[in-house]
Design an enzyme around this catalytic site. Structure first.
Site, PDB file in Angstrom:
ATOM      1  N   CYS A  70     -35.060  28.568  -9.032  1.00  0.00           N
ATOM      2  CA  CYS A  70     -33.679  28.132  -9.269  1.00  0.00           C
ATOM      3  C   CYS A  70     -33.014  27.499  -8.057  1.00  0.00           C
ATOM      4  O   CYS A  70     -32.327  26.480  -8.177  1.00  0.00           O
ATOM      5  CB  CYS A  70     -32.838  29.297  -9.776  1.00  0.00           C
ATOM      6  SG  CYS A  70     -32.605  30.645  -8.585  1.00  0.00           S
ATOM      7  N   HIS A 110     -29.697  34.259  -8.478  1.00  0.00           N
ATOM      8  CA  HIS A 110     -29.770  33.028  -9.262  1.00  0.00           C
ATOM      9  C   HIS A 110     -28.598  32.134  -8.875  1.00  0.00           C
ATOM     10  O   HIS A 110     -27.548  32.619  -8.447  1.00  0.00           O
ATOM     11  CB  HIS A 110     -29.733  33.319 -10.760  1.00  0.00           C
ATOM     12  CG  HIS A 110     -29.911  32.108 -11.616  1.00  0.00           C
ATOM     13  ND1 HIS A 110     -31.042  31.317 -11.576  1.00  0.00           N
ATOM     14  CD2 HIS A 110     -29.080  31.512 -12.525  1.00  0.00           C
ATOM     15  CE1 HIS A 110     -30.912  30.319 -12.427  1.00  0.00           C
ATOM     16  NE2 HIS A 110     -29.733  30.412 -13.007  1.00  0.00           N
ATOM     17  N   ASP A 127     -27.753  24.073 -15.350  1.00  0.00           N
ATOM     18  CA  ASP A 127     -28.748  25.006 -14.831  1.00  0.00           C
ATOM     19  C   ASP A 127     -30.127  24.526 -15.248  1.00  0.00           C
ATOM     20  O   ASP A 127     -30.563  24.755 -16.374  1.00  0.00           O
ATOM     21  CB  ASP A 127     -28.487  26.419 -15.357  1.00  0.00           C
ATOM     22  CG  ASP A 127     -29.417  27.455 -14.748  1.00  0.00           C
ATOM     23  OD1 ASP A 127     -30.334  27.057 -13.996  1.00  0.00           O
ATOM     24  OD2 ASP A 127     -29.227  28.656 -15.016  1.00  0.00           O
TER      25      ASP A 127
END
EC number: 2.3.1.5
Length: 283
Positions: A70, A110, A127
């Site tokens: 991420c 994250h 995302d």
């Protein structure tokens, strides 16, 4: 040094418009998610992910044709969008997907993006780095509404101190992570990435994961177990050995495994993981 947008667009095979609009944002999220895989091979091999500069991320994900997790995916996407004229803020999130209700509070490992642009009428969440459940469309920062994507629907719900993101998985709303809209400075994300990529108990250090998205499916690899999720159901495949896993990483997920170094060293590390994986003796 400015990010080389031409190289990035070549990497994701993008030839569309570049003005900061919702349509362009959707297109970039779509092609990025289908082209650059999610993978954790560096942490798995003891290489910290602690340089989140645009140059380092572009070198790995674009020039060396690797994937990442991420902090790398959303880090790179954030730099790209800012170069194109979007206003980008970086948020931190606490992943709770698949956790037991009484599990200890997990750290914020994250990151995701809050994106605005002329005429946006509000903030959109982007995302492109949530692995096997990455949202394939920008999501309005708006609670209660079911938001379709190019795959399954998502929704945001209020919490006392922020929001949760949920996805419709197997006909059930599942909570993926909790987050706030507090803008996070780069140093906070660097510390979180260092933790996620080096802590002995981190899932990115102790297990192999990879994911990539196609028009009609999500391909997820966990250890030797390959799952192909489509609207009509899931196909599960158990790979025979470490060599088959490495071949799959290269051929199915498009990861340049030659960039990692000795193939034998990678296979040895994967063998160690497979020996600890449940059902290790089963072909």
């Amino acid at each position: 040094m400015a990010l080389d947008l031409t190289a990035y667009f070549d990497r994701i095979n993008y030839r569309g418009a570049t003005d900061p609009t919702l349509d362009v944002l959707q297109d970039l999220v779509t092609v990025h998610s289908r082209t650059i895989p999610f993978e954790n091979l560096d942490p798995l091999l003891g290489v910290p992910v602690d340089d989140l500069s645009p140059q380092a991320l572009a070198d790995k994900l674009v020039l060396r044709r690797r994937g990442g997790y991420c902090f790398e995916h959303n880090g790179l996407m954030g730099y790209v969008l800012a170069e194109l004229g979007y206003r980008v803020r970086r948020f931190a999130a606490r992943v709770v997907w698949k956790l037991a209700p009484d599990a200890p509070l997990p750290p914020q490992t994250h990151t995701l993006l809050g994106v605005t642009f002329p005429g946006s009428g509000g903030c959109y969440l982007v995302d492109v780095g949530f692995g096997g459940q990455t949202p394939t469309s920008p999501l309005r920062l708006e609670t209660g509404a079911v938001q379709p994507t190019t795959h399954e629907p998502y929704r945001l719900e209020d919490r006392v101190d922020g929001f949760v993101l949920q996805a419709m998985v197997r006909d059930t709303w599942q909570t993926l992570y909790e987050f706030t809209t507090q803008t996070r400075p780069q140093i906070d994300l660097k510390v979180a990435s260092w933790y996620a990529s080096t802590h002995p108990a981190s899932k990115f250090v102790t297990g192999l994961t990879a994911a990539v998205i196609t028009d009609d499916a999500r391909w997820n690899l966990s250890g030797r177990d390959l799952a192909v999720h489509r609207a009509g159901g899931t196909e599960k495949i158990r790979l025979a050995d470490a060599a088959a896993v490495v071949d799959t990483l290269s051929e199915r997920f498009g990861i340049n495994v030659a960039d990692i170094g000795e193939r034998g060293a990678l296979e040895t590390r994967i063998d160690e993981l497979l020996a600890r994986q449940p059902g290790a003796d089963a072909p």
